[in-house]
Design a protein around this motif. Sequence first.
Motif, PDB file in Angstrom:
ATOM      1  N   LEU A   1       0.843  -1.197   0.000  1.00 39.44           N
ATOM      2  CA  LEU A   1       0.000   0.000   0.000  1.00 39.44           C
ATOM      3  C   LEU A   1       0.877   1.246   0.000  1.00 39.44           C
ATOM      4  CD1 LEU A   1      -2.491  -1.293   2.706  1.00 39.44           C
ATOM      5  CD2 LEU A   1      -2.969  -1.032   0.262  1.00 39.44           C
ATOM      6  N   THR A   2       0.543   2.171  -0.884  1.00 42.27           N
ATOM      7  CA  THR A   2       1.243   3.454  -0.928  1.00 42.27           C
ATOM      8  C   THR A   2       0.188   4.536  -1.137  1.00 42.27           C
ATOM      9  OG1 THR A   2       1.469   3.544  -3.332  1.00 42.27           O
ATOM     10  CG2 THR A   2       3.171   2.312  -2.120  1.00 42.27           C
TER      11      THR A   2
ATOM     12  N   PHE B   1      -1.879  14.307  13.487  1.00 45.57           N
ATOM     13  CA  PHE B   1      -2.872  14.484  12.429  1.00 45.57           C
ATOM     14  C   PHE B   1      -2.263  14.292  11.051  1.00 45.57           C
ATOM     15  CE2 PHE B   1      -7.035  14.982  13.841  1.00 45.57           C
ATOM     16  CZ  PHE B   1      -6.887  15.184  15.199  1.00 45.57           C
ATOM     17  N   LEU B   2      -2.097  13.013  10.738  1.00 47.58           N
ATOM     18  CA  LEU B   2      -1.537  12.636   9.460  1.00 47.58           C
ATOM     19  C   LEU B   2      -2.206  11.317   9.120  1.00 47.58           C
ATOM     20  CD1 LEU B   2       0.674  13.431   7.410  1.00 47.58           C
ATOM     21  CD2 LEU B   2       2.251  12.018   8.706  1.00 47.58           C
ATOM     22  N   LEU B   3      -3.151  11.356   8.216  1.00 44.92           N
ATOM     23  CA  LEU B   3      -3.866  10.128   7.894  1.00 44.92           C
ATOM     24  C   LEU B   3      -3.018   9.279   6.944  1.00 44.92           C
ATOM     25  CD1 LEU B   3      -7.446  11.584   7.570  1.00 44.92           C
ATOM     26  CD2 LEU B   3      -6.466  10.275   9.467  1.00 44.92           C
ATOM     27  N   PRO B   4      -3.163   7.944   7.020  1.00 45.93           N
ATOM     28  CA  PRO B   4      -2.258   7.050   6.295  1.00 45.93           C
ATOM     29  C   PRO B   4      -2.305   7.201   4.780  1.00 45.93           C
ATOM     30  CG  PRO B   4      -3.497   5.841   7.956  1.00 45.93           C
ATOM     31  CD  PRO B   4      -4.087   7.206   7.886  1.00 45.93           C
ATOM     32  N   LEU B   5      -1.149   7.503   4.205  1.00 45.62           N
ATOM     33  CA  LEU B   5      -0.932   7.381   2.750  1.00 45.62           C
ATOM     34  C   LEU B   5      -1.990   8.088   1.918  1.00 45.62           C
ATOM     35  CD1 LEU B   5       0.023   3.573   2.743  1.00 45.62           C
ATOM     36  CD2 LEU B   5       1.448   5.554   3.243  1.00 45.62           C
ATOM     37  N   GLN B   6      -2.301   9.327   2.310  1.00 46.91           N
ATOM     38  CA  GLN B   6      -3.320  10.058   1.561  1.00 46.91           C
ATOM     39  C   GLN B   6      -2.732  10.952   0.477  1.00 46.91           C
ATOM     40  OE1 GLN B   6      -6.947   9.588   2.279  1.00 46.91           O
ATOM     41  NE2 GLN B   6      -5.772   7.807   2.929  1.00 46.91           N
ATOM     42  N   ASP B   7      -1.440  11.275   0.590  1.00 48.61           N
ATOM     43  CA  ASP B   7      -0.802  12.046  -0.480  1.00 48.61           C
ATOM     44  C   ASP B   7       0.699  11.779  -0.464  1.00 48.61           C
ATOM     45  OD1 ASP B   7       0.397  13.681   1.486  1.00 48.61           O
ATOM     46  OD2 ASP B   7      -1.381  14.950   1.565  1.00 48.61           O
ATOM     47  N   ASN B   8       1.424  12.529  -1.286  1.00 44.76           N
ATOM     48  CA  ASN B   8       2.858  12.232  -1.445  1.00 44.76           C
ATOM     49  C   ASN B   8       3.758  13.146  -0.610  1.00 44.76           C
ATOM     50  OD1 ASN B   8       2.485  14.609  -2.841  1.00 44.76           O
ATOM     51  ND2 ASN B   8       3.745  14.015  -4.595  1.00 44.76           N
ATOM     52  N   LYS B   9       3.170  13.865   0.332  1.00 45.31           N
ATOM     53  CA  LYS B   9       3.972  14.821   1.122  1.00 45.31           C
ATOM     54  C   LYS B   9       4.730  14.134   2.256  1.00 45.31           C
ATOM     55  CE  LYS B   9       1.152  18.978   0.737  1.00 45.31           C
ATOM     56  NZ  LYS B   9      -0.213  18.429   0.701  1.00 45.31           N
TER      57      LYS B   9
ATOM     58  N   GLU C   1       6.481  14.925   5.811  1.00 46.55           N
ATOM     59  CA  GLU C   1       6.510  15.936   6.876  1.00 46.55           C
ATOM     60  C   GLU C   1       7.665  15.729   7.848  1.00 46.55           C
ATOM     61  OE1 GLU C   1       4.355  18.398   7.040  1.00 46.55           O
ATOM     62  OE2 GLU C   1       2.616  17.768   5.874  1.00 46.55           O
ATOM     63  N   TYR C   2       8.202  14.512   7.888  1.00 44.44           N
ATOM     64  CA  TYR C   2       9.337  14.253   8.795  1.00 44.44           C
ATOM     65  C   TYR C   2      10.004  12.931   8.430  1.00 44.44           C
ATOM     66  CZ  TYR C   2       6.025  11.186  11.268  1.00 44.44           C
ATOM     67  OH  TYR C   2       5.116  10.211  11.581  1.00 44.44           O
ATOM     68  N   TYR C   3      11.240  12.816   8.850  1.00 44.20           N
ATOM     69  CA  TYR C   3      12.010  11.596   8.614  1.00 44.20           C
ATOM     70  C   TYR C   3      11.387  10.441   9.404  1.00 44.20           C
ATOM     71  CZ  TYR C   3      15.957   8.424   8.275  1.00 44.20           C
ATOM     72  OH  TYR C   3      16.746   7.334   8.027  1.00 44.20           O
ATOM     73  N   GLY C   4      11.162   9.334   8.728  1.00 43.27           N
ATOM     74  CA  GLY C   4      10.578   8.181   9.423  1.00 43.27           C
ATOM     75  C   GLY C   4       9.082   8.087   9.251  1.00 43.27           C
ATOM     76  N   GLN C   5       8.479   9.099   8.618  1.00 41.85           N
ATOM     77  CA  GLN C   5       7.044   9.043   8.338  1.00 41.85           C
ATOM     78  C   GLN C   5       6.735   7.775   7.538  1.00 41.85           C
ATOM     79  OE1 GLN C   5       5.515  12.661   6.509  1.00 41.85           O
ATOM     80  NE2 GLN C   5       4.025  11.459   5.342  1.00 41.85           N
ATOM     81  N   ILE C   6       5.653   7.132   7.873  1.00 42.24           N
ATOM     82  CA  ILE C   6       5.293   5.899   7.159  1.00 42.24           C
ATOM     83  C   ILE C   6       4.716   6.270   5.793  1.00 42.24           C
ATOM     84  CG2 ILE C   6       3.881   3.808   7.172  1.00 42.24           C
ATOM     85  CD1 ILE C   6       4.061   3.860  10.242  1.00 42.24           C
ATOM     86  N   ILE C   7       5.367   5.782   4.737  1.00 45.67           N
ATOM     87  CA  ILE C   7       4.933   6.135   3.380  1.00 45.67           C
ATOM     88  C   ILE C   7       4.512   4.910   2.584  1.00 45.67           C
ATOM     89  CG2 ILE C   7       6.233   8.288   3.220  1.00 45.67           C
ATOM     90  CD1 ILE C   7       8.414   6.685   1.744  1.00 45.67           C
ATOM     91  N   GLY C   8       4.584   3.749   3.216  1.00 50.39           N
ATOM     92  CA  GLY C   8       4.130   2.539   2.538  1.00 50.39           C
ATOM     93  C   GLY C   8       3.916   1.437   3.556  1.00 50.39           C
ATOM     94  N   MET C   9       3.092   0.478   3.173  1.00 49.49           N
ATOM     95  CA  MET C   9       2.795  -0.624   4.083  1.00 49.49           C
ATOM     96  C   MET C   9       2.808  -1.899   3.261  1.00 49.49           C
ATOM     97  SD  MET C   9       1.511  -0.994   7.525  1.00 49.49           S
ATOM     98  CE  MET C   9       2.576   0.328   7.728  1.00 49.49           C
ATOM     99  N   VAL C  10       3.708  -2.793   3.630  1.00 51.85           N
ATOM    100  CA  VAL C  10       3.762  -4.080   2.946  1.00 51.85           C
ATOM    101  C   VAL C  10       2.987  -5.086   3.788  1.00 51.85           C
ATOM    102  CG1 VAL C  10       5.246  -5.930   2.089  1.00 51.85           C
ATOM    103  CG2 VAL C  10       6.017  -3.544   1.967  1.00 51.85           C
ATOM    104  N   VAL C  11       2.064  -5.793   3.147  1.00 47.33           N
ATOM    105  CA  VAL C  11       1.292  -6.804   3.867  1.00 47.33           C
ATOM    106  C   VAL C  11       1.647  -8.165   3.279  1.00 47.33           C
ATOM    107  CG1 VAL C  11      -0.998  -7.490   4.668  1.00 47.33           C
ATOM    108  CG2 VAL C  11      -0.548  -5.088   4.105  1.00 47.33           C
ATOM    109  N   ALA C  12       2.047  -9.088   4.167  1.00 46.80           N
ATOM    110  CA  ALA C  12       2.510 -10.389   3.687  1.00 46.80           C
ATOM    111  C   ALA C  12       2.016 -11.504   4.596  1.00 46.80           C
ATOM    112  CB  ALA C  12       4.035 -10.398   3.604  1.00 46.80           C
TER     113      ALA C  12
END
Length: 760
Positions: free
Chosen positions: A65-66, A91-99, A101-112
């Motif tokens: 998921l991205t 206040f940062l909802l998951p993976l709603q845009d490409n911005k 805001e900080y180092y370590g922000q979750i930008i993808g989720m791998v599900v396995a």
Amino acid sequence: MTEIGKPLSRIEGKLKISGMAQYAAEFNQPNMAYAFAVQATIAKGTITKIDTTAALKSAGVITVLTHQNMARLKKFEPMDLFKSGGSLSEFLLPLQDNKIEYYGQIIGMVVAETYEQARSAARLVQIRYSRQTPVTDLKKAAATAVLPKMTGEGGPAQLNEGKAAAPLASSPHRIEATYTTSIENHHPMETHATIAVWEGSDRLTVYHGTQGILFTQKTLSFIFDLKPENVRVLSPYLGGGFGCKLGWPELLFAVMSARAVQRPVKFVTTRQMMQTTVGRRASTIQKVALGTDTGGRLTVIRHQVTTFNNLTQVFEASASPSKVLYKAPAIEATNAITKLNIGAPTQMRGPGFSSGSFAIESAMDEMAYKLGMDPIQFRILNYTATDQVEKLPFSAKYLLDCYRIGAEAFGWNRRKLQPRQNRQGNYFVGYGMASAIYPAHRSVATAKVRLTQDGKLKVMSATQDIGTGTYTIIAQTAADTLRIPVESINVEIGDSNLPPCPPAAGSQTVASVMPAVMAAAEQVRNELMQLAINDSKSALHGKSVEAIGFGGGTFFLKDDPGVADSFTTILRRANRDAIEACVGTKPIGDMGLGPKSPPCMITNFSADANDDDKKYSFYSFGAQFAEVWIDEDFGTIKVKRFTSVQDVGRIMNEKTARSQVMGSVIYHIGQALMEETLFDNRFGNPVTRSLADYHVPVQLDIPDIDVHFINKPDLHVSPIGARGVGEIGGVGVASAIANAAFNAVGKRVRSLPMTLDKLL
Ligand code: MOS
């Protein structure tokens, strides 16, 4: 006779140490998938390309998921979420845009299929960024800080801006100094964890390590448009929560991943993610100015804080203790806030008060030296019986007793007045002390109590035990109210289906929940007694309520205890399996975090509501004493002894309360001596990435901690008289240690942590 106050070991202790207590991540589900996060490696900018091809081909991967394929969530204002009873700490909802805001922000989720497969594939996601220059240096950004009209722990952020200048100028004695504190990160033993299980598209169960199960329920029902009763949150045990487990990404990511793959999903943060993604105590720059008259009475206190936030309204309200600790005709206390490209700051044990007390209590020590006064005498001289901001007396305050008892227990009279006078071999020995203060909160809470024919009592409440002893104290409260053994009580909490309670935050659980437990147990007791009085077969038939006593599971005549009827017999004769009551307490001083309008399952409200909240100001107090040894050659510092005296109202359990204070002291020895999250300000990444370089105290860093309680009930807070004890134990610890360090070597360290380079 009373159960309340006894030093009982935790009733769930055996479950915990034997591995039988189930924590959120241990509720494995059939067909469960595992999620692992992909995190941003820049601190500011946008994602220009994200390539998941290799990750998707990796063994066991179900989806990646991205922002390109994540379901879109409705946009909303934070205030609307709060109004619904929910809360997000960031206040940062998951993976709603490409911005970014900080180092370590979750930008993808791998599900396995397995955790290892998800983790391995997460490294294969290819990302290109467009970078912007991040700002992570508070000192540099301080010039851009503003004084917002916000409210934090300890009230409005700004008090009497600019009002201290004139009285300072005319004060015979003045000091001014700048103190700094570092970013601290949360490291409870249990990292953040959620297992999300959807049933269809409108029912959701989450096993989630949280300090607020109803917060979580309301948050999910608000964001995913679900009926609250269709969202069940379970958190029976928590491996520690010190302010960080109140609404972080693991929750929404697990829920959204589970929805995406139509399977239960588990997401557990790694220890390293605790450094980047689940909140932190913000760093501060604190200017304190004090003025006194010729006799040492404070004429003015000014405490000007600069701190930061990002993606949250929470801020480290470090100026708060200076508003209420000492008597002064002029008090100016301000909190200026700037934005940094660092993940959201959040509450951390004793928020505002812990960091702020370092500044004000160090300054008080500096002034005492300047005046040539004993630091305790100087504090006593400036004692206040009233909250000068609210212009109300404190509900109960035994701070002077704290000073006296602490000084005696610690041996304060052996303190040398001047530094470098006390030596032990290669060490300089120093004594220091500080005051402690923290607000006393209480919110709306409910509890249900059910007495069954077998003489067992069940207490049910949607509160949560975050490791503090809530299970045990609930059992003690119920046992005390009915005068039956603790062993016959079964406590059920940590489930959102139970009667509503506030989050375990702000040290409010005992003060909020126990009055509800007591009121419900009292109601059961009274109804049971009426059953006996109305029953012609009872020995107590027709007797007056006043004539009847109780104990050991029976009612009896006070004048003739031989005339008795047991709880179980009364129920049996009445042909009742059980008798139960559900009671909500409408307290004073609602901190506004609890459920505002408990649902209809509440049958009544207890009578303890009154207007004391308009008549009193509610705080707890304490005094902290430290002895430190500093190596003359190396500057290494060791806390050799620590004495803490706490005025927190009635003590519900001497053992768990003591553990809370010891834990708080240890927590803040970390703050004082070693904990510090450092950033590479060129790139905005934390360089302290794990417990290998973010240092926390270990056994050898911790001395004997001598804890004392005043243990006088505060009946303005509740009929039980207990205020919270989870946070105040850490307030003043760092300053007591810094003051002791000055007493040892004559060097004033105004910056935390006090690493050896600052002491040499
Ligand atoms: Mo507390 S810092 O409100 O968990």
